[in-house]
Scaffold this active site. Structure first.
Site, PDB file in Angstrom:
ATOM      1  N   GLU A  60      75.226 -11.453  21.113  1.00  0.00           N
ATOM      2  CA  GLU A  60      74.283 -12.243  20.316  1.00  0.00           C
ATOM      3  C   GLU A  60      74.805 -13.662  20.074  1.00  0.00           C
ATOM      4  O   GLU A  60      74.028 -14.630  20.094  1.00  0.00           O
ATOM      5  CB  GLU A  60      73.986 -11.532  18.990  1.00  0.00           C
ATOM      6  CG  GLU A  60      73.179 -10.240  19.136  1.00  0.00           C
ATOM      7  CD  GLU A  60      73.992  -9.046  19.612  1.00  0.00           C
ATOM      8  OE1 GLU A  60      75.244  -9.141  19.641  1.00  0.00           O
ATOM      9  OE2 GLU A  60      73.391  -8.011  19.966  1.00  0.00           O
ATOM     10  N   GLN A  82      67.639  -8.310  19.480  1.00  0.00           N
ATOM     11  CA  GLN A  82      66.867  -7.075  19.623  1.00  0.00           C
ATOM     12  C   GLN A  82      66.481  -6.434  18.282  1.00  0.00           C
ATOM     13  O   GLN A  82      65.378  -5.936  18.120  1.00  0.00           O
ATOM     14  CB  GLN A  82      67.650  -6.099  20.487  1.00  0.00           C
ATOM     15  CG  GLN A  82      66.797  -4.995  21.041  1.00  0.00           C
ATOM     16  CD  GLN A  82      67.501  -4.299  22.193  1.00  0.00           C
ATOM     17  OE1 GLN A  82      68.352  -3.441  21.981  1.00  0.00           O
ATOM     18  NE2 GLN A  82      67.174  -4.685  23.412  1.00  0.00           N
ATOM     19  N   ASP A  85      69.338  -6.349  12.579  1.00  0.00           N
ATOM     20  CA  ASP A  85      70.599  -5.696  12.217  1.00  0.00           C
ATOM     21  C   ASP A  85      71.747  -6.130  13.143  1.00  0.00           C
ATOM     22  O   ASP A  85      72.913  -5.927  12.817  1.00  0.00           O
ATOM     23  CB  ASP A  85      70.440  -4.183  12.322  1.00  0.00           C
ATOM     24  CG  ASP A  85      69.181  -3.703  11.630  1.00  0.00           C
ATOM     25  OD1 ASP A  85      69.279  -3.047  10.592  1.00  0.00           O
ATOM     26  OD2 ASP A  85      68.070  -3.996  12.128  1.00  0.00           O
ATOM     27  N   TYR A  86      71.404  -6.686  14.317  1.00  0.00           N
ATOM     28  CA  TYR A  86      72.430  -7.082  15.295  1.00  0.00           C
ATOM     29  C   TYR A  86      72.630  -8.586  15.349  1.00  0.00           C
ATOM     30  O   TYR A  86      73.222  -9.121  16.280  1.00  0.00           O
ATOM     31  CB  TYR A  86      72.064  -6.564  16.695  1.00  0.00           C
ATOM     32  CG  TYR A  86      71.847  -5.084  16.756  1.00  0.00           C
ATOM     33  CD1 TYR A  86      72.541  -4.230  15.903  1.00  0.00           C
ATOM     34  CD2 TYR A  86      70.956  -4.517  17.663  1.00  0.00           C
ATOM     35  CE1 TYR A  86      72.332  -2.862  15.951  1.00  0.00           C
ATOM     36  CE2 TYR A  86      70.743  -3.149  17.710  1.00  0.00           C
ATOM     37  CZ  TYR A  86      71.436  -2.326  16.854  1.00  0.00           C
ATOM     38  OH  TYR A  86      71.237  -0.982  16.909  1.00  0.00           O
ATOM     39  N   ILE A  87      72.118  -9.268  14.351  1.00  0.00           N
ATOM     40  CA  ILE A  87      72.183 -10.737  14.391  1.00  0.00           C
ATOM     41  C   ILE A  87      73.534 -11.269  13.900  1.00  0.00           C
ATOM     42  O   ILE A  87      73.908 -12.395  14.189  1.00  0.00           O
ATOM     43  CB  ILE A  87      71.020 -11.336  13.567  1.00  0.00           C
ATOM     44  CG1 ILE A  87      70.691 -12.759  14.070  1.00  0.00           C
ATOM     45  CG2 ILE A  87      71.320 -11.324  12.059  1.00  0.00           C
ATOM     46  CD1 ILE A  87      69.385 -13.312  13.531  1.00  0.00           C
ATOM     47  N   PRO A  89      76.736 -10.965  14.713  1.00  0.00           N
ATOM     48  CA  PRO A  89      77.687 -11.641  15.611  1.00  0.00           C
ATOM     49  C   PRO A  89      77.301 -13.091  15.901  1.00  0.00           C
ATOM     50  O   PRO A  89      78.154 -13.899  16.249  1.00  0.00           O
ATOM     51  CB  PRO A  89      77.633 -10.795  16.895  1.00  0.00           C
ATOM     52  CG  PRO A  89      77.175  -9.453  16.446  1.00  0.00           C
ATOM     53  CD  PRO A  89      76.227  -9.713  15.299  1.00  0.00           C
ATOM     54  N   HIS A 129      68.816  -0.181  12.027  1.00  0.00           N
ATOM     55  CA  HIS A 129      67.550  -0.627  12.618  1.00  0.00           C
ATOM     56  C   HIS A 129      66.499  -0.871  11.535  1.00  0.00           C
ATOM     57  O   HIS A 129      65.306  -0.755  11.790  1.00  0.00           O
ATOM     58  CB  HIS A 129      67.010   0.410  13.617  1.00  0.00           C
ATOM     59  CG  HIS A 129      67.922   0.659  14.768  1.00  0.00           C
ATOM     60  ND1 HIS A 129      69.044   1.449  14.679  1.00  0.00           N
ATOM     61  CD2 HIS A 129      67.890   0.203  16.051  1.00  0.00           C
ATOM     62  CE1 HIS A 129      69.655   1.489  15.848  1.00  0.00           C
ATOM     63  NE2 HIS A 129      68.980   0.740  16.696  1.00  0.00           N
TER      64      HIS A 129
END
Lengths: 337, 410
Positions: A60, A82, A85-87, A89, A129
């Protein structure tokens, strides 16, 4: 006019902008050939070509950093993270870089990029998620934060975001991609095509950033909401029997303070609802703003209905999610005060 | 506990500390002219040995040797030498200005002048640089006015960055010099993105970026290498291994386990390891990488093996963690001295000319500094307008910032 759900509306916005502006391109994890895990970029690579819509490594920070470099060159990249929750990094690249390029270079360099990311709960996604991290970004100077709640707004706001010269975080409430979930999790959700907001023009149009929408006029109490919670708020007001005025903020930064203040001065009461955790959530900012501007008009303490201050629990989704039951209680408390 | 050997934790340490005599016996050097020069379209796999050698052109007597000799004309070399002298004179003056309380902070690039200036010479003027904080030589070689740099360092009324940035965090799009962050390594993958954009648009410009040995430990270093490799971005990724990250020796970043250049091998990138104090070697390696990038063959990782001759910044005192005479003992010498010796060896320069050029550089800096100081230094003289503090957060000032500006009373 075609009927679109939110996914189709977002896809249409990207399609319109890829067609209109050769400097627009979009990329992210699984975004290219496959069209994204939520299908928002479906068909765009086939239509516009490999270099305009493509897959990236799972990184990311790399996705956002390369988009910043492209923005500095003069492109208008739209990247997908995606899940919100994965933002994290990419947080340094967003906060220290994208948001500050214009300021630190005195306008010499800018990063007109859009970061799209699905966010929010109600899908049994567990802690990785389901998160609503908007307040981690609204706290950042130089970053705009946008959250649509209907297909029509989603397309118009995304086009505005892409055409905007500042970096924009575009949070997509994934629970309402296919229909306006009202928080009653045991009832079926009607698809978007049953609602007027799914009438989405095929071509180019914009919904301006920084403008809230009064989605239900009323005189008893003002409800401030965004994303999925707009629909929860509308259902809660309807079931409470109160004449609530529901405001869909649509853009959190810059915030449409005028629309909020006008409404609260009229009703004298305010309930704020969001999915994100309570402490230091965006509701705190809204509450403070209302208090600063409407203190002498308030008839009751401002109410906040939010997610609890725990990680998002998988098995207790509906105890955690601030559904109509809790919103109606808050509306009643606001009327009693 | 079971009857097994006990584990022990290793924490690397440099060979010497304050009070010790400098010891560079562990430094393995290739001879000048000894390293082969592959064709620019060579497969990275076939040239992986270069990541463990050291490209050197200048020998100890100032002779230029081997396939990497870029064979630059003497006039170009003299111009480059003057730019290095000017950079050093500028650094000395600004360091002194900080000690005199005229600014808050300064960072010198002493001993590393060749890294930036040779790169500026080897790249095209409109190629884009994403520097770290020790490549002021790029700006100087590209003709950015010294007085502008000083105005920035002094945060005075003519500071092009309006007093917003820490001293030395320059920015000039016009000179192909990206705004310096201060957060380490963020510019590395941004340079890759810029290069991808250039390729996307069918442009012919390339990008370059610089990080230090310490910054290779950041995730952004990995992202840059990976994205550059995957999309074959026309970018030169430079690691300036100056042996020290503030007080941490390069071993703490993993430099003892393998060379920093060798990091490129795993990404399928060509990796060059260069004597960073050898102007000709840095020029040649950069030129090789630039030609390769411009031929659509993608990125190159270059490790510049050099030595940070002074402190990390004005806030640092290196005598507290390394021998105080370490820099003098550095086996690859000083880049200015070495280029000077070369020019003299080929009969194109003299000690007198060197002294005159040095005096000229000092004078040029003095004149520029007088002009900058007349405008103001940090906290003295004319500051940038306070009204500008709220500008450029966004393109158009939103209502909440307008209100805050009013609250501040300007």
């Amino acid at each position: 006019m075609p009927t679109m759900n939110m996914i189709q509306a977002l896809n249409s916005a990207l399609d319109v902008m890829l067609t209109k502006d050769p400097n627009v391109l979009t990329f992210g994890e699984d975004v290219g050939y496959f069209g994204g895990v939520f299908r928002v970029t479906d068909g765009l690579q086939k239509k516009h070509g490999l270099t305009r819509c493509f897959d990236t490594p799972i990184g990311e920070a790399g996705i956002v950093a390369t988009a910043i470099g492209m923005g500095a060159y003069g492109l208008r990249p739209v990247v997908e993270i995606q899940f919100a929750d994965y933002i994290y990094p990419a947080y340094d690249q967003i906060v220290s870089e994208a948001a500050r390029l214009r300021y630190r270079s005195a306008g010499d360099f800018t990063a007109p990029l859009v970061i799209r990311t699905p966010y929010g709960g109600g899908i049994f996604g567990g802690q990785t998620h389901s998160q609503s991290p908007e307040a981690l970004f609204t706290h950042v100077a130089g970053l705009k934060t946008v959250i649509p709640s209907t297909p029509y707004d989603a397309k118009g706001l995304l086009i505005s975001a892409i055409e905007d010269d500042d970096p924009v975080l575009f949070l997509e409430p994934k629970r309402i991609y296919n229909g306006p979930f009202d928080g009653y999790h045991d009832r079926p959700v009607s698809p978007w095509n049953k609602f007027a907001a799914s009438d989405v023009p095929e071509g180019h149009y914009t919904v301006p950033l920084g403008k809230a929408a009064v989605v239900r006029e009323g005189s008893d109490v003002t409800v401030l909401a965004y994303g999925t919670m707009v629909h929860v708020a509308l259902a809660s007001v309807a079931d409470s029997g109160l004449d609530g005025e529901v405001i869909d903020l649509r853009t959190l930064v810059p915030l449409d303070i005028e629309t909020i203040v006008t409404s609260v001065k009229k009703t004298g009461r305010c309930v704020i609802v969001h999915e994100a955790t309570h402490t230091s959530g965006f509701g705190a900012e809204l509450s403070a703003t209302v208090q600063e501007n409407c203190f002498h008009n308030l008839e009751a303490p401002i109410e906040r209905v939010t997610g609890w201050d725990t990680p998002y629990p998988h098995a207790f989704e509906w105890q955690y999610f601030p559904g109509p039951g809790r919103v109606i209680e808050a509306l009643k408390r606001a009327m009693e005060g | 506990m079971k009857n097994r050997a006990r584990l022990s934790l290793r924490v690397p340490a440099p060979p010497t500390r304050p009070g010790d005599a400098p010891d560079f016996s562990g430094v393995k050097l290739s001879g000048a002219g000894d390293v082969e020069r592959p064709d620019i379209d060579a497969s990275p796999r076939d040239m992986s040995e270069l990541a463990f050698k050291l490209i050197r052109v200048l020998d100890d007597k100032g002779q230029a040797l081997g396939a990497w000799n870029p064979k630059l004309d003497p006039e170009t070399l003299r111009r480059a030498l003057r730019h290095m002298l000017l950079t050093r004179a500028y650094d000395d003056r600004m360091y002194r200005a900080q000690r005199q309380g005229k600014t808050s902070f300064y960072m010198k690039c002493t001993g590393e002048e060749a890294v930036a200036i040779a790169a500026a010479y080897a790249m095209d003027r409109d190629d884009m640089c994403f520097p770290s904080y020790r490549q002021q030589g790029l700006l100087i070689a590209r003709g950015y006015p010294l007085v502008q740099m000083m105005n920035q360092v002094y945060s005075n009324a003519r500071d092009p960055l309006k007093g917003r940035q820490l001293p030395i965090m320059y920015s000039s799009k016009e000179h192909g010099f990206f705004t310096i962050s201060g957060n380490l390594g963020t510019q590395f993958p941004q340079a890759v993105g810029w290069a991808m954009a250039s390729a996307y648009k069918g442009d012919d410009r390339i990008a370059a970026s610089w990080v230090g040995d310490g910054t290779t430990a950041e995730g952004d270093f990995h992202h840059a290498c990976n994205f550059a490799s995957v999309y074959r971005a026309p970018v030169i990724l430079n690691v300036v291994n100056n042996q020290w990250a503030i007080s941490s020796f390069a071993g703490i970043a993993g430099g003892n386990e393998s060379t920093f250049a060798s990091r490129g091998i795993g990404y399928g990138l060509p990796a060059l390891r260069v004597d960073g104090n050898d102007f000709l070697a840095v020029y040649a390696a950069t030129q090789w990488a630039a030609e390769r990038a411009r031929s659509n063959l993608g990125a190159t990782l270059i490790e510049h093996y050099t030595y940070r001759a002074e402190g990390h910044s004005t806030s640092d005192d290196p005598s507290r963690y390394r021998p105080s005479d370490d820099a003098k003992a550095w086996p690859l010498g000083d880049p200015i001295e070495r280029l000077k010796v070369h020019l003299i060896a080929i009969g194109e320069w003299s000690e007198d000319q060197q002294q005159a050029a040095h005096a000229e550089a000092v004078e040029q800096v003095k004149v520029a500094n007088k002009e900058a100081e007349a405008v103001g230094t940090l906290g003295h003289g004319e500051l940038p307008s306070i009204k500008t503090m709220f500008e450029d957060v966004f393109k158009d000032m939103p209502e909440h910032l307008r209100r805050q500006r009013q609250q501040m009373g300007v």
